[in-house]
Design a protein around this motif. Structure first.
Motif, PDB file in Angstrom:
ATOM      1  N   ARG A   3      -0.641   3.385 -10.298  1.00 59.39           N
ATOM      2  CA  ARG A   3       0.740   3.769 -10.640  1.00 59.39           C
ATOM      3  C   ARG A   3       1.581   3.736  -9.367  1.00 59.39           C
ATOM      4  NH1 ARG A   3       2.674   9.183 -13.740  1.00 59.39           N
ATOM      5  NH2 ARG A   3       0.661   8.891 -14.787  1.00 59.39           N
ATOM      6  N   VAL A   4       2.710   3.058  -9.417  1.00 57.61           N
ATOM      7  CA  VAL A   4       3.502   2.797  -8.218  1.00 57.61           C
ATOM      8  C   VAL A   4       4.983   3.025  -8.499  1.00 57.61           C
ATOM      9  CG1 VAL A   4       1.868   1.143  -7.217  1.00 57.61           C
ATOM     10  CG2 VAL A   4       3.616   0.331  -8.828  1.00 57.61           C
ATOM     11  N   LEU A  25      20.544  -8.348  -8.790  1.00 63.50           N
ATOM     12  CA  LEU A  25      19.474  -7.523  -9.354  1.00 63.50           C
ATOM     13  C   LEU A  25      18.422  -7.317  -8.274  1.00 63.50           C
ATOM     14  CD1 LEU A  25      17.670  -6.154 -11.451  1.00 63.50           C
ATOM     15  CD2 LEU A  25      17.087  -8.430 -12.340  1.00 63.50           C
ATOM     16  N   LEU A  26      18.256  -6.087  -7.843  1.00 64.03           N
ATOM     17  CA  LEU A  26      17.255  -5.734  -6.839  1.00 64.03           C
ATOM     18  C   LEU A  26      16.173  -4.896  -7.493  1.00 64.03           C
ATOM     19  CD1 LEU A  26      17.778  -4.619  -3.209  1.00 64.03           C
ATOM     20  CD2 LEU A  26      16.389  -3.203  -4.714  1.00 64.03           C
ATOM     21  N   VAL A  27      14.934  -5.298  -7.299  1.00 63.79           N
ATOM     22  CA  VAL A  27      13.781  -4.562  -7.816  1.00 63.79           C
ATOM     23  C   VAL A  27      12.884  -4.203  -6.648  1.00 63.79           C
ATOM     24  CG1 VAL A  27      11.739  -4.669  -9.292  1.00 63.79           C
ATOM     25  CG2 VAL A  27      13.880  -5.733 -10.049  1.00 63.79           C
ATOM     26  N   PHE A  28      12.417  -2.966  -6.617  1.00 64.40           N
ATOM     27  CA  PHE A  28      11.533  -2.495  -5.553  1.00 64.40           C
ATOM     28  C   PHE A  28      10.268  -1.915  -6.144  1.00 64.40           C
ATOM     29  CE2 PHE A  28       9.645   0.858  -3.043  1.00 64.40           C
ATOM     30  CZ  PHE A  28       9.546   0.275  -1.777  1.00 64.40           C
ATOM     31  N   THR A  29       9.120  -2.229  -5.500  1.00 61.64           N
ATOM     32  CA  THR A  29       7.849  -1.665  -5.942  1.00 61.64           C
ATOM     33  C   THR A  29       6.830  -1.732  -4.809  1.00 61.64           C
ATOM     34  OG1 THR A  29       6.221  -1.678  -7.750  1.00 61.64           O
ATOM     35  CG2 THR A  29       6.862  -3.819  -6.827  1.00 61.64           C
ATOM     36  N   SER A  30       5.581  -1.398  -5.122  1.00 58.06           N
ATOM     37  CA  SER A  30       4.447  -1.548  -4.215  1.00 58.06           C
ATOM     38  C   SER A  30       3.391  -2.406  -4.895  1.00 58.06           C
ATOM     39  CB  SER A  30       3.855  -0.185  -3.861  1.00 58.06           C
ATOM     40  OG  SER A  30       2.706  -0.316  -3.041  1.00 58.06           O
ATOM     41  N   MET A  45       3.867  -3.174 -16.142  1.00 63.02           N
ATOM     42  CA  MET A  45       3.048  -3.664 -15.042  1.00 63.02           C
ATOM     43  C   MET A  45       3.856  -4.652 -14.219  1.00 63.02           C
ATOM     44  SD  MET A  45      -0.571  -4.372 -17.016  1.00 63.02           S
ATOM     45  CE  MET A  45      -1.626  -4.412 -15.574  1.00 63.02           C
ATOM     46  N   THR A  46       3.291  -5.054 -13.097  1.00 63.48           N
ATOM     47  CA  THR A  46       3.963  -5.990 -12.210  1.00 63.48           C
ATOM     48  C   THR A  46       4.423  -7.236 -12.952  1.00 63.48           C
ATOM     49  OG1 THR A  46       2.504  -5.229 -10.431  1.00 63.48           O
ATOM     50  CG2 THR A  46       3.749  -7.260 -10.038  1.00 63.48           C
ATOM     51  N   MET A  47       3.549  -7.798 -13.768  1.00 63.21           N
ATOM     52  CA  MET A  47       3.871  -9.063 -14.435  1.00 63.21           C
ATOM     53  C   MET A  47       5.022  -8.904 -15.425  1.00 63.21           C
ATOM     54  SD  MET A  47       0.524  -9.409 -16.845  1.00 63.21           S
ATOM     55  CE  MET A  47       0.167  -8.250 -18.168  1.00 63.21           C
ATOM     56  N   ASP A  48       5.266  -7.694 -15.931  1.00 64.68           N
ATOM     57  CA  ASP A  48       6.408  -7.464 -16.815  1.00 64.68           C
ATOM     58  C   ASP A  48       7.721  -7.652 -16.060  1.00 64.68           C
ATOM     59  OD1 ASP A  48       4.734  -6.810 -18.997  1.00 64.68           O
ATOM     60  OD2 ASP A  48       4.577  -4.744 -18.289  1.00 64.68           O
ATOM     61  N   ASP A  63       0.816  -1.228   0.000  1.00 65.51           N
ATOM     62  CA  ASP A  63       0.000   0.000   0.000  1.00 65.51           C
ATOM     63  C   ASP A  63       0.843   1.269   0.000  1.00 65.51           C
ATOM     64  OD1 ASP A  63      -2.084  -1.784   0.184  1.00 65.51           O
ATOM     65  OD2 ASP A  63      -2.860  -1.053   2.093  1.00 65.51           O
ATOM     66  N   LEU A  64       2.015   1.230  -0.582  1.00 66.66           N
ATOM     67  CA  LEU A  64       2.878   2.412  -0.651  1.00 66.66           C
ATOM     68  C   LEU A  64       2.432   3.310  -1.794  1.00 66.66           C
ATOM     69  CD1 LEU A  64       5.682   3.561   0.536  1.00 66.66           C
ATOM     70  CD2 LEU A  64       6.653   2.638  -1.573  1.00 66.66           C
TER      71      LEU A  64
END
Length: 442
Positions: free
Chosen positions: A294-295, A263-268, A316-319, A14-15
């Protein structure tokens, strides 16, 4: 060292889009809210037009795990997975479905999830049944940070497949288990056996508890879905606690000489809740307006990604799940073709291009959305909207009457896409406890 990277996929809960300093957040009373993540963005790639697969938690996590539109699975319809779902054999991620961790594990990666699962309850479902070798965290969507009880009052903290009570602030416990995992995997990673760590924090999801609020936990837990508690100050402190944990993780990677090849990936998982900052976007969690989907997206991989990259690439997330498979040179299962598209070309060269059209749908308020290039088609409560996001990110200037041909074409494209997806079951609903904010009005 193997040419295949170690992979760490960090997901906040929920960021909001502008909750991090590198996305415009103002400093708090204690200083910068997210110095570690800001540094990772400066040293890697930051996306400004990236999306989650859904404006609510669970469906996005289905897409993350499968690299496919979540609508293909019954358990991902709307947000049906809550404490009432215990014992269900349908509301969850089917163990037989290939996942990001199962595919990586099959290719020789070590795999672990430290943090939130929210993809179905044991015994029918669980992280260890979907490709993870190790797991620590809650199974449900939201738990108290100190008692680790869900909204039903049931204790919900697991180590592996067993319930495991532990004392401590949940954000810090998740960090500690992640640090222990990386320390144990480091020798193998240096010898050619890479690891995949899903680090799924519950922060800054309700209840609004900071590390210093333990004495208040019993009172706060009685109102786990409360609308009257919390503040922007506690919310931002919760983000900072998470950022501190990520800082400790980066220090450990450096200590073991793993930073360059990780490889570090960050999201919400979706847009922000009531205390978040989504500026300049409108709406929030549960909305298909920009503030709900949008995150932040940050990628850091010194061996491949040049520092200082900023891109308006749509995704998108799945990408990103497809991207991680591509980075690891792991092929998808032929029987489950991916909907996600790899972004590896973007990681090598932060040149922006518009990718395939993106689609969303929700029963809640009859919402649907499509993003194609700079344009967005949106339906809410039976009303259609058309926005040029290059000029109007706040989705205030409806272009439907000005450009009816474009609206008609995008609406038809959405209908064609939707016809290829299973229908949303009529009994699929969103969980309680959220408020819809600032949706477009007719």
């Amino acid at each position: 060292m193997s040419s295949r990277p170690n992979i760490i996929f960090i997901v906040a809960d929920d960021l909001g889009y502008a909750d991090l300093g590198c996305y415009g957040a103002r400093a708090a009373g204690f200083g910068p809210v997210s110095p570690t993540l800001d540094a990772l963005a400066a040293g890697g790639l930051r996306l400004t037009q990236g999306y989650s697969n859904s404006p609510v938690c669970s469906p996005t996590r289905f897409a993350l795990m499968t690299a496919r539109y979540q609508y293909r699975l019954r358990g991902a319809a709307e947000e049906p997975i809550n404490s009432q779902s215990r014992g269900s054999t349908t509301l969850g991620l089917p163990p037989e479905h290939p996942t990001l961790p199962s595919l990586l594990r099959g290719a020789g990666y070590r795999t672990a999830l430290m943090g939130k699962w929210h993809l179905g309850y044991p015994p029918a479902f669980g992280p260890l049944r979907s490709g993870y070798e190790e797991f620590f965290g809650p199974m449900s969507g939201g738990v108290d940070y100190f008692t680790h009880c869900s909204s039903s009052g049931q204790h919900d903290l697991y180590l592996g497949a067993q319930e495991q009570p532990q004392d401590g602030y949940l954000t810090d416990l998740i960090t500690e288990h992640a640090l222990d995992y990386v320390a144990r995997m480091a020798p193998g990673a240096k010898a050619g056996t890479p690891f995949f760590l899903s680090l799924h924090y519950t922060a800054p999801h309700w209840p609004w508890e900071t590390r210093d609020d333990q004495a208040l936990a019993p009172q706060l837990h009685r109102h786990l879905f409360h609308l009257h508690g919390g503040s922007i100050h506690s919310y931002r402190r919760m983000i900072h606690h998470m950022d501190e944990g990520i800082g400790r993780l980066m220090a450990l990677l450096a200590q073991h000489g793993l930073t360059r090849d990780t490889l570090l990936v960050f999201t919400s998982d979706n847009g922000g809740e009531r205390f978040s900052d989504n500026w300049p976007l409108v709406g929030g969690k549960m909305d298909l307006t920009e503030g709900g989907i949008r995150v932040p997206w940050i990628a850091h991989w010194p061996a491949v990604i040049a520092p200082g990259g900023v891109s308006a690439q749509t995704c998108m997330t799945m990408d990103w799940s497809a991207t991680l498979l591509d980075a690891a040179t792991v092929a998808p299962d032929a029987d489950y073709p991916l909907d996600g598209k790899s972004l590896m070309p973007l990681l090598r060269d932060a040149t922006t291009w518009y990718g395939p059209a993106l689609f969303w749908r929700m029963n809640h308020r009859g919402q649907r959305a499509m993003r194609q290039g700079a344009w967005k088609y949106l339906r809410v409560d039976g009303h259609d909207y058309l926005f040029d996001l290059s000029q109007d990110e706040r989705e205030r200037a409806n272009q439907a009457a000005i450009d009816p041909e474009r609206l008609s074409a995008m609406r038809a494209a959405w209908e064609r896409w939707n016809a290829g997806m299973p229908a949303i079951p009529q009994d699929a609903t969103v969980s309680l406890g959220y408020s819809t904010r600032d949706m477009p009005q007719r």
